[in-house]
Design an enzyme around this catalytic site. Sequence first.
Site, PDB file in Angstrom:
ATOM      1  N   ARG A 108     -77.223   2.514  10.459  1.00 38.54           N
ATOM      2  CA  ARG A 108     -75.896   2.987  10.057  1.00 38.54           C
ATOM      3  C   ARG A 108     -75.691   3.044   8.555  1.00 38.54           C
ATOM      4  O   ARG A 108     -75.173   4.027   8.030  1.00 38.54           O
ATOM      5  CB  ARG A 108     -74.799   2.061  10.603  1.00 38.54           C
ATOM      6  CG  ARG A 108     -74.350   2.362  11.976  1.00 38.54           C
ATOM      7  CD  ARG A 108     -73.917   1.065  12.642  1.00 38.54           C
ATOM      8  NE  ARG A 108     -75.083   0.216  12.765  1.00 38.54           N
ATOM      9  CZ  ARG A 108     -75.942   0.290  13.765  1.00 38.54           C
ATOM     10  NH1 ARG A 108     -75.728   1.112  14.748  1.00 38.54           N
ATOM     11  NH2 ARG A 108     -77.022  -0.463  13.804  1.00 38.54           N
ATOM     12  N   THR A 109     -76.053   1.980   7.887  1.00 35.77           N
ATOM     13  CA  THR A 109     -75.721   1.916   6.465  1.00 35.77           C
ATOM     14  C   THR A 109     -76.434   3.034   5.718  1.00 35.77           C
ATOM     15  O   THR A 109     -75.838   3.778   4.943  1.00 35.77           O
ATOM     16  CB  THR A 109     -76.092   0.531   5.897  1.00 35.77           C
ATOM     17  OG1 THR A 109     -75.401  -0.453   6.665  1.00 35.77           O
ATOM     18  CG2 THR A 109     -75.691   0.404   4.440  1.00 35.77           C
ATOM     19  N   LYS A 119     -98.070  -2.784  -3.426  1.00 35.98           N
ATOM     20  CA  LYS A 119     -99.084  -3.094  -4.436  1.00 35.98           C
ATOM     21  C   LYS A 119     -98.621  -4.212  -5.352  1.00 35.98           C
ATOM     22  O   LYS A 119     -99.296  -4.537  -6.326  1.00 35.98           O
ATOM     23  CB  LYS A 119     -99.387  -1.851  -5.286  1.00 35.98           C
ATOM     24  CG  LYS A 119     -99.894  -0.665  -4.500  1.00 35.98           C
ATOM     25  CD  LYS A 119    -100.167   0.498  -5.466  1.00 35.98           C
ATOM     26  CE  LYS A 119    -100.450   1.791  -4.728  1.00 35.98           C
ATOM     27  NZ  LYS A 119    -100.397   2.941  -5.641  1.00 35.98           N
ATOM     28  N   ARG A 131     -80.726  -2.299  -0.307  1.00 37.34           N
ATOM     29  CA  ARG A 131     -80.693  -3.373   0.702  1.00 37.34           C
ATOM     30  C   ARG A 131     -81.966  -4.172   0.554  1.00 37.34           C
ATOM     31  O   ARG A 131     -83.054  -3.605   0.468  1.00 37.34           O
ATOM     32  CB  ARG A 131     -80.587  -2.813   2.110  1.00 37.34           C
ATOM     33  CG  ARG A 131     -80.804  -3.911   3.155  1.00 37.34           C
ATOM     34  CD  ARG A 131     -80.486  -3.477   4.552  1.00 37.34           C
ATOM     35  NE  ARG A 131     -79.063  -3.332   4.744  1.00 37.34           N
ATOM     36  CZ  ARG A 131     -78.512  -3.066   5.927  1.00 37.34           C
ATOM     37  NH1 ARG A 131     -79.268  -2.906   6.994  1.00 37.34           N
ATOM     38  NH2 ARG A 131     -77.209  -2.954   6.045  1.00 37.34           N
ATOM     39  N   HIS A 165     -72.150  -7.880   1.889  1.00 43.92           N
ATOM     40  CA  HIS A 165     -72.299  -6.495   2.342  1.00 43.92           C
ATOM     41  C   HIS A 165     -70.952  -5.813   2.079  1.00 43.92           C
ATOM     42  O   HIS A 165     -70.215  -5.490   3.006  1.00 43.92           O
ATOM     43  CB  HIS A 165     -72.659  -6.501   3.830  1.00 43.92           C
ATOM     44  CG  HIS A 165     -73.213  -5.214   4.371  1.00 43.92           C
ATOM     45  ND1 HIS A 165     -73.156  -4.013   3.686  1.00 43.92           N
ATOM     46  CD2 HIS A 165     -73.820  -4.946   5.554  1.00 43.92           C
ATOM     47  CE1 HIS A 165     -73.716  -3.070   4.442  1.00 43.92           C
ATOM     48  NE2 HIS A 165     -74.126  -3.609   5.573  1.00 43.92           N
TER      49      HIS A 165
HETATM   50  C1  NCD Z   1     -75.346  -5.472   9.518  1.00 46.68           C
HETATM   51  C2  NCD Z   1     -76.220  -5.944   8.384  1.00 46.68           C
HETATM   52  O1  NCD Z   1     -77.223  -5.319   8.087  1.00 46.68           O
HETATM   53  O2  NCD Z   1     -75.814  -6.932   7.785  1.00 46.68           O
HETATM   54  N1  NCD Z   1     -75.614  -4.168   9.900  1.00 46.68           N
HETATM   55  C3  NCD Z   1     -74.907  -3.174   9.302  1.00 46.68           C
HETATM   56  O3  NCD Z   1     -75.068  -2.909   8.126  1.00 46.68           O
HETATM   57  N2  NCD Z   1     -73.983  -2.548  10.043  1.00 46.68           N
HETATM   58  C4  NCD Z   1     -75.238  -6.405  10.644  1.00 46.68           C
HETATM   59  C5  NCD Z   1     -76.464  -6.939  11.312  1.00 46.68           C
HETATM   60  O4  NCD Z   1     -77.592  -6.605  10.965  1.00 46.68           O
HETATM   61  O5  NCD Z   1     -76.284  -7.725  12.244  1.00 46.68           O
END
Ligand code: NCD
Length: 310
Positions: A58-59, A87, A108, A136
């Site tokens: 999703r993100t 590497k 991320r 997040h």
């Molecule tokens: C979450 C995350 O990556 O923190 N996912 C997201 O971005 N919707 C939640 C999760 O991984 O449980």
Amino acid sequence: MASWKGRDILSIRDFSRGDIEVVLKYARKLAPVAEGQKSSRSLEGKVLATLFFEPSTRTRLSFHSAMIRLGGQVLGFSNVEGTSVQKGETLADTVRMVEGYADAIVLRHPHEGAAVLAAEFTERPVINAGDGAGQHPTQTLQDLYTIWDEKGKIDGQGIALVGDLKYGRTVHSLAYALAQFGVSLTLVSPPGLEMPWEIVDELKRAGTQVATTHRLDDVVATADVLYVTRIQRERFPDPQEYERVAGSYRVDLPLLREAKKDLIVMHPLPRVTEVDPAVDRTAHAKYFRQAFNAVPVRMALLEMVLGVGG
Ligand code: NCD
């Protein structure tokens, strides 16, 4: 609100209540573009890099959708395989190099603090899309948007955060943000996965009503919002510890029989076993809508940091 042009989005704690309200209203204006009903070229000529050192659906895709729907372009990677990270390239070098290819960077990473570190090595805006068990922030804005959109306001809601409150970064950011609204919070976690004390402390200092319990049954009848999360398996140092708490909670139809009619069930997704798919067909289920809301919210944030629109 201070101008967000060129700024990093690293922590939800950098957003005042006023800032949050600006983002939510801005996102609402962009919703028709997110839905594909209106078109926009506001980010034409802009390039967004999405650097994902950890899995994401999703993100990453909602950032892509937001950028593309605004006429911009995206590049990046969704795992480190096939990149020079294999590497031994450092995060600092990766970011310094990507700065030459893009106008903003979404990152991320499995390590807490990675986005803050990355931001030190580039003048480009860095957006934290999850740093380990840290924060997040853009997920939180989409979560707040969902509550506001579904309920009309955030103040006054009874909100239960359920699941892995220790390692879940979405609930960490969300709790910090909710401290700025007059909500009553119930923290529901298995023993050992409680919300970090410094967050609870901050909530209390902000005057938020906070209750804690290990039992989901305790909150179902009174909650307005049930925010359910996955146990963050990948963050457990000991797999046996995970096995001990896996499957602790399950939101299903029998449980919801006691719920208020207008209870909304949210989940940042992915879900594993904590929300029964049978719940999807009920009016309570808002998690797919919540996932869509990522697009207008991320559109608003991209326009803000790239200094267009307003
Ligand atoms: C979450 C995350 O990556 O923190 N996912 C997201 O971005 N919707 C939640 C999760 O991984 O449980």
